[in-house]
Design a protein around this motif. Structure first.
Motif, mmCIF file in Angstrom:
data_model
loop_
_atom_site.group_PDB
_atom_site.id
_atom_site.type_symbol
_atom_site.label_atom_id
_atom_site.label_comp_id
_atom_site.label_asym_id
_atom_site.label_seq_id
_atom_site.Cartn_x
_atom_site.Cartn_y
_atom_site.Cartn_z
ATOM 1 N N UNK A 17 17.744 -0.347 4.672
ATOM 2 C CA UNK A 17 18.655 -0.903 5.671
ATOM 3 C C UNK A 17 18.005 -2.010 6.502
ATOM 4 N N UNK A 18 16.682 -2.150 6.409
ATOM 5 C CA UNK A 18 15.979 -3.204 7.126
ATOM 6 C C UNK A 18 15.840 -4.476 6.293
ATOM 7 N N UNK A 19 16.234 -4.421 5.034
ATOM 8 C CA UNK A 19 16.157 -5.600 4.175
ATOM 9 C C UNK A 19 17.259 -6.580 4.548
ATOM 10 N N UNK A 20 16.912 -7.852 4.616
ATOM 11 C CA UNK A 20 17.916 -8.867 4.908
ATOM 12 C C UNK A 20 18.807 -9.089 3.677
ATOM 13 N N UNK A 21 19.885 -9.790 3.895
ATOM 14 C CA UNK A 21 20.773 -10.096 2.769
ATOM 15 C C UNK A 21 20.033 -10.912 1.712
ATOM 16 N N UNK A 22 19.199 -11.862 2.166
ATOM 17 C CA UNK A 22 18.436 -12.667 1.209
ATOM 18 C C UNK A 22 17.480 -11.794 0.412
ATOM 19 N N UNK A 23 16.828 -10.856 1.058
ATOM 20 C CA UNK A 23 15.900 -9.973 0.345
ATOM 21 C C UNK A 23 16.633 -9.118 -0.683
ATOM 22 N N UNK B 222 0.829 -1.192 0.000
ATOM 23 C CA UNK B 222 0.000 0.000 0.000
ATOM 24 C C UNK B 222 0.869 1.250 0.000
ATOM 25 N N UNK B 223 0.868 2.031 1.087
ATOM 26 C CA UNK B 223 1.599 3.295 1.095
ATOM 27 C C UNK B 223 2.790 3.284 2.041
ATOM 28 N N UNK B 224 3.293 2.093 2.367
ATOM 29 C CA UNK B 224 4.485 1.991 3.213
ATOM 30 C C UNK B 224 5.486 1.059 2.557
ATOM 31 N N UNK C 164 8.184 2.692 -3.302
ATOM 32 C CA UNK C 164 6.982 3.507 -3.148
ATOM 33 C C UNK C 164 6.411 3.364 -1.755
ATOM 34 N N UNK C 165 6.274 4.468 -1.048
ATOM 35 C CA UNK C 165 5.641 4.440 0.260
ATOM 36 C C UNK C 165 6.473 5.083 1.342
ATOM 37 N N UNK C 166 5.857 5.295 2.477
ATOM 38 C CA UNK C 166 6.532 5.859 3.645
ATOM 39 C C UNK C 166 7.470 4.798 4.219
ATOM 40 N N UNK C 167 8.742 5.122 4.436
ATOM 41 C CA UNK C 167 9.681 4.123 4.957
ATOM 42 C C UNK C 167 9.358 3.711 6.384
ATOM 43 N N UNK C 168 9.312 2.407 6.616
ATOM 44 C CA UNK C 168 9.034 1.852 7.950
ATOM 45 C C UNK C 168 10.015 0.717 8.224
#
Length: 199
Positions: free
Chosen positions: A77-83, A70-72, A182-186
């Motif tokens: 920096x929160x993405x894992x190495x696999x992601x 949606x909008x987030x 796309x979206x507000x970073x969370x």
């Protein structure tokens, strides 16, 4: 089942194709409004270009980052190495030919919708044909998004664990430069799936 299939964002965006009938219905209601103001081939062409061009360019040049909802969007920096490896695989698996074929199929569907639009004339809430064409273009833009993104996810999910593991992860500082975030970073949107390991 590949181990990376446990990432919920793959399934969420693969399931996005379920929204296709609704977006095509919007096209139908738009075309059904009022009397045509341009030749049919021109109306179809304008709606097709408005719907195809932005999404095709995005997927071929700066693909949609699936780690959003949606909008987030997850902070890079929160993405894992696999992601980040999966993002690298999106770049490897993107197919201009596939993008073009998907767009062609959608154009054929759009022509069919235009042809049957008079059946919805009595139920469309749109007052004028000019406004209807704008609505149809928005609906067709959504249709392309709801097919092109799941198509790219399907190509990634058809890969093997070895295909993923051999790739270098996209650097954190390159995520926003190489993908459309796309979206507000969370920090978190959905928890990871806890898939039991087979013995």
């Amino acid at each position: 089942m590949q181990s990376f299939w446990s990432d919920p964002y793959l399934w969420i965006h693969l399931a996005g194709i379920a929204a296709l009938p609704l977006s095509l219905l919007i096209c139908l209601l738009g075309f059904a409004a009022g009397d045509p103001i341009l030749p049919p081939w021109l109306e179809i062409g304008l709606v097709a270009i408005a719907g195809i061009a932005p999404i095709a360019w995005m997927q071929s040049q700066k693909p949609f980052c699936i780690f959003s909802l949606l909008f987030v969007a997850l902070r890079p920096e929160r993405l894992s190495e696999l992601q980040r490896k999966l993002l690298a695989l999106f770049l490897v698996r993107r197919s201009p030919i596939g993008i073009g074929l998907v767009a062609l199929v959608l154009v054929l569907i759009l022509r069919w919708i235009y042809a049957i639009a008079p059946i919805a004339e009595a139920i469309t809430p749109i007052s004028s044909h000019g406004l209807g064409l704008i609505v149809a273009a928005i609906g067709f833009l959504a249709s392309n998004l709801f097919v092109q993104v799941p198509f790219s996810v399907f190509l990634v999910m058809a890969s093997s664990d070895a295909d993923v593991m051999q790739l270098e992860p996209i650097p954190v500082d390159q995520v926003a430069k190489r993908f459309l975030v796309f979206g507000i970073p969370v920090n978190q949107i959905v928890p990871p799936l806890d898939v039991p390991k087979s013995t």
